[in-house]
Design an enzyme around this catalytic site. Structure first.
Site, PDB file in Angstrom:
ATOM      1  N   GLU A   6      26.831 124.348 120.537  1.00  0.00           N
ATOM      2  CA  GLU A   6      26.730 124.222 119.074  1.00  0.00           C
ATOM      3  C   GLU A   6      26.410 122.809 118.595  1.00  0.00           C
ATOM      4  O   GLU A   6      27.017 122.327 117.645  1.00  0.00           O
ATOM      5  CB  GLU A   6      28.052 124.702 118.456  1.00  0.00           C
ATOM      6  CG  GLU A   6      29.301 123.824 118.769  1.00  0.00           C
ATOM      7  CD  GLU A   6      30.035 124.193 120.041  1.00  0.00           C
ATOM      8  OE1 GLU A   6      29.430 124.786 120.957  1.00  0.00           O
ATOM      9  OE2 GLU A   6      31.244 123.871 120.143  1.00  0.00           O
TER      10      GLU A   6
ATOM     11  N   GLU B 244      27.143 130.340 117.856  1.00  0.00           N
ATOM     12  CA  GLU B 244      26.898 128.895 117.729  1.00  0.00           C
ATOM     13  C   GLU B 244      26.802 128.483 116.264  1.00  0.00           C
ATOM     14  O   GLU B 244      27.249 127.398 115.881  1.00  0.00           O
ATOM     15  CB  GLU B 244      25.639 128.479 118.505  1.00  0.00           C
ATOM     16  CG  GLU B 244      25.627 128.867 120.000  1.00  0.00           C
ATOM     17  CD  GLU B 244      26.901 128.550 120.762  1.00  0.00           C
ATOM     18  OE1 GLU B 244      27.620 127.596 120.393  1.00  0.00           O
ATOM     19  OE2 GLU B 244      27.206 129.271 121.741  1.00  0.00           O
TER      20      GLU B 244
ATOM     21  N   ASP C 201      37.070 121.587 130.768  1.00  0.00           N
ATOM     22  CA  ASP C 201      36.210 122.780 130.868  1.00  0.00           C
ATOM     23  C   ASP C 201      36.948 123.963 131.486  1.00  0.00           C
ATOM     24  O   ASP C 201      36.538 125.113 131.313  1.00  0.00           O
ATOM     25  CB  ASP C 201      34.960 122.479 131.705  1.00  0.00           C
ATOM     26  CG  ASP C 201      33.924 121.725 130.900  1.00  0.00           C
ATOM     27  OD1 ASP C 201      34.273 121.240 129.805  1.00  0.00           O
ATOM     28  OD2 ASP C 201      32.778 121.604 131.370  1.00  0.00           O
TER      29      ASP C 201
HETATM   30  N1  BES Z   1      31.025 125.298 122.930  1.00  0.00           N
HETATM   31  C1  BES Z   1      30.784 126.378 123.800  1.00  0.00           C
HETATM   32  C2  BES Z   1      30.273 125.943 125.148  1.00  0.00           C
HETATM   33  C3  BES Z   1      31.225 125.053 125.926  1.00  0.00           C
HETATM   34  C4  BES Z   1      32.578 125.303 125.970  1.00  0.00           C
HETATM   35  C5  BES Z   1      30.715 123.996 126.629  1.00  0.00           C
HETATM   36  C6  BES Z   1      33.414 124.466 126.695  1.00  0.00           C
HETATM   37  C7  BES Z   1      31.546 123.164 127.343  1.00  0.00           C
HETATM   38  C8  BES Z   1      32.908 123.393 127.376  1.00  0.00           C
HETATM   39  C9  BES Z   1      29.804 127.387 123.189  1.00  0.00           C
HETATM   40  O1  BES Z   1      29.956 127.546 121.815  1.00  0.00           O
HETATM   41  C10 BES Z   1      30.106 128.729 123.774  1.00  0.00           C
HETATM   42  O2  BES Z   1      31.174 129.216 123.555  1.00  0.00           O
HETATM   43  N2  BES Z   1      29.152 129.296 124.503  1.00  0.00           N
HETATM   44  C11 BES Z   1      29.288 130.599 125.104  1.00  0.00           C
HETATM   45  C12 BES Z   1      28.596 131.637 124.273  1.00  0.00           C
HETATM   46  C13 BES Z   1      29.426 132.498 123.434  1.00  0.00           C
HETATM   47  C14 BES Z   1      28.622 133.597 122.779  1.00  0.00           C
HETATM   48  C15 BES Z   1      30.734 132.956 123.914  1.00  0.00           C
HETATM   49  C16 BES Z   1      28.576 130.576 126.427  1.00  0.00           C
HETATM   50  O3  BES Z   1      27.879 129.624 126.712  1.00  0.00           O
HETATM   51  O4  BES Z   1      28.717 131.539 127.183  1.00  0.00           O
HETATM   52 ZN    ZN Z   2      31.752 128.582 121.378  1.00  0.00          ZN
END
Ligand code: BES
Ligand code: ZN
Length: 621
Positions: free
Chosen positions: A296, A321, A398
């Site tokens: 995002e 996002e 993470d």
């Molecule tokens: N902000 C997250 C991605 C993230 C989380 C990056 C933790 C690093 C550490 C992003 O908004 C997210 O949640 N992405 C998901 C998609 C969603 C539809 C659940 C993904 O990448 O799978």
């Molecule tokens: Zn997210």
């Protein structure tokens, strides 16, 4: 001498910041914690609570020959108590020189290296120091950066690079105070090779220029993990007046078509929880090595090409996002222990956007798939990781990225909605976002706000503390009413009973019905039955990545060999961790499969970002 004193101050600070993470399980402590607001982020080595960055200006050159970024960052600092040291996070950076606003050299030194957090950079400042400029270069160990050769892109003519900041990777491409508890504005001048376009989480250019230097501004204060940069042979096309897509030229049209509803999503989101505060909402579709589905980055969401399915069936990721423009980017978790405040709210908001655009029956499919993923995860996840509020100190933030933050967080908010009714819930959320905009928040502050503004006196009866501080799911977890999956379940029963596909009426099925079908085939499904399905529905060569991923998992369990060549291609091309992790984990369970996986990985690993290969290395070791 001065340096020595500074060291002492610094180490005193670090020691005391570590011991300040309080035991928030003790509810008697809560008010005190809120009152003194002393919860510090344990994933930064910086002193952002004492001397903090207000604004950062980047002056960078992106060099594809050496695969390095070099230049400088100038931090405008706020030092109310006239402290003598300004401490920043760095990891795998090469620092060349540090100076103040007048070009005077500033002394600097390094603290002790922490394998997880990196090396604190300590700069001696005085009461006249307003700006600190650090000349530096990245190294080939940077965890944020992914450098792709031309062959790894869609167009195959230009290389590509992108950054991934969340959670603690920004420090590996910018020396900065890398805490979600801090908010800064930023600007940048970025030099790139001719023919390439850089874009950032900022106001962006829409066409290439002849100077190869591009300027950016992000005037809204954001946490450093949201600073982002991508450089490639990019082209822009608008969807409506405030939304559009960046992609490589040969993919642009299909991306624009896939995301046709983006403008409507922004309007639906505003209708729900208040004005969109970031002017534009654009999406960049990255090469397939991008380790996440989406990220995002404000004004410019980074997205995987694996959501370009051709039928718009995976666009809930865009809604997700987009929702972060409120939950996460406007109101940010102050520490990674509070990650569910970012993600749980975002999943709730995402599904409300989806419901507004595509209706309740459609959205209940997404919710039920989420619920089933959560149930699966609860079976294997350490109970300590099953609470919404986490204790991530000493761990990689993470690792908080589980269905607990996302789906348990979602069901928690849905439970509250069920209890108070939608109207009150929506009024509350709208006010929550506007009362906390451009601020950071911890779980305890949210709970106090929730009690004061929505559930007065109901904290116990709603089992709020069980949801937040206990593992598992409390017994007041909402039940999903998904009508469209009932047909799918009888289709599975019929298929298993009759051993034919004759009665399968799948023409009306969406991607989600297919996912539900494949995921819920019993473990006893044999290779012949898999072949029957594959021949009828071409599942091994599906153009839909979500269907492919569950089909491959199922193929591993059934040892359905005809799918393996397709799986190999997929694993070599796609770097999205959410797909890779369960596939490799499943392969690692059987010796012959593991040998096969290791062979594939030899070719695949170089196509993965650090986030993904770090996870897969662990699985296959
Ligand atoms: N902000 C997250 C991605 C993230 C989380 C990056 C933790 C690093 C550490 C992003 O908004 C997210 O949640 N992405 C998901 C998609 C969603 C539809 C659940 C993904 O990448 O799978
Ligand atoms: Zn997210």
């Amino acid at each position: 001498m001065i340096k020595k004193i500074a060291y002492l101050i610094v180490f005193g600070f670090i020691m005391c910041s570590c011991s300040q993470e309080k035991d928030t399980n003790d509810s008697n402590n809560k008010t005190e914690i809120i009152m003194n607001n002393s919860i510090l982020d344990s994933h930064t080595l910086s002193n952002y609570k004492e001397v903090s960055i207000d604004h950062s200006h980047l002056n960078l050159t992106v060099d594809f020959n050496s695969k390095l970024i070099h230049g400088s960052v100038t931090h405008t600092i706020n030092n109310p108590n006239k402290d003598s040291v300004f401490i920043l996070d760095t990891k795998y950076l090469s620092i060349e020189a540090v100076s103040d606003q007048d070009g005077n050299k500033l002394d600097f030194s390094y603290g002790e290296k922490d394998d997880l957090l990196g090396v604190p950079l300590m700069v001696l400042v005085n009461s006249n120091t307003k700006k600190v400029t650090i000349a530096y270069s990245t190294t080939n160990k940077s965890e944020a950066l992914d450098w792709l050769n031309a062959e790894q892109t869609s167009g195959k003519d230009f290389p590509f690079m992108y950054t991934q900041g969340q959670s603690i990777f920004t420090r590996s491409w910018i020396p900065i105070q890398d805490s979600p508890g801090l908010r800064i504005t930023y600007s940048a001048d970025v030099t790139v090779p001719a023919g390439m376009l850089p874009v950032m989480s900022a106001a962006n250019p829409q066409i290439k220029n002849n100077t190869n230097v591009y300027s950016f501004e992000m005037n809204q204060p954001i946490p450093p993990y949201l600073i982002a940069l991508a450089v490639g042979d990019l082209q822009f096309k608008q969807i409506d007046y405030r939304t559009g897509v960046y992609a490589e030229p040969n993919m642009l049209e299909s991306c624009v078509d896939e995301f046709a509803d983006m403008g409507k999503m922004v309007s639906a989101a505003e209708e729900l929880y208040g004005e969109y505060d970031w002017e534009r909402f654009d999406v960049i579709v990255l090469p397939p090595s991008f380790p996440f589905g989406g990220m995002e980055n404000p004004k410019l969401t980074f997205a995987t090409p694996t959501i370009i399915a051709g039928d718009r069936s995976l666009v809930s990721l865009i809604a997700h996002e987009l929702a972060h423009s409120w939950s996460g980017n406007l109101v940010t978790n102050a520490t990674w222990n509070d990650f569910w405040l970012n993600e749980g709210f975002t999943v709730y908001f995402e599904r409300r956007i989806m419901e507004a655009l595509y209706g309740k029956d459609y959205t209940e499919m997404l919710a039920l798939l989420g619920y089933q993923d959560l149930q699966e995860e609860l079976v294997t996840l350490d109970p300590k990781m099953q609470t919404l509020k986490l204790k991530m100190k000493g761990m990689h933030p993470d690792d908080a990225m589980s269905d607990i933050a996302y789906e348990k967080g979602y069901f928690f908010l849905r439970m509250i909605e069920n209890s108070v009714g939608r109207e009150l819930m929506d009024g509350f959320l709208k006010k929550y976002f506007s009362d906390h905009k451009f601020q950071t928040i911890v779980t305890e502050e949210f709970l106090a706000y929730l009690e004061a503004n929505l559930i007065n006196g109901k904290r116990e009866s709603l089992k709020i503390d069980d949801w937040v501080y206990q593992p598992g799911l409390p017994d007041n977890c909402p039940v999903v009413d998904c009508k469209r999956f009932i047909n799918v379940e009888s289709a599975i029963d019929d298929f298993m009973l009759t051993n034919t596909i004759a009665n399968l009426t799948t023409t009306e099925w969406s991607t989600h019905e297919w996912i539900h079908f494949i995921k819920n085939l019993p473990d006893t499904v044999n290779s012949n039955q898999m072949l029957m399905l594959d021949e009828a529905f071409n599942l091994s060569s599906s153009g839909n990545s979500e269907i492919l991923a569950v089909w491959f998992e199922r193929s591993i369990v059934s040892n359905y060999q005809p799918a393996f060549p397709y799986m190999r291609k997929f694993l070599i091309k796609v770097g999205r961790r959410k797909f890779l992790q369960p596939i490799y984990e499943s392969l690692a369970k059987r010796e012959d499969h593991k040998i096969w996986a290791k062979d594939v990985y030899k070719y695949a690993r170089s196509n993965y970002h650090y986030v993904s290969f770090n996870t897969i290395d662990e699985i296959l070791k």
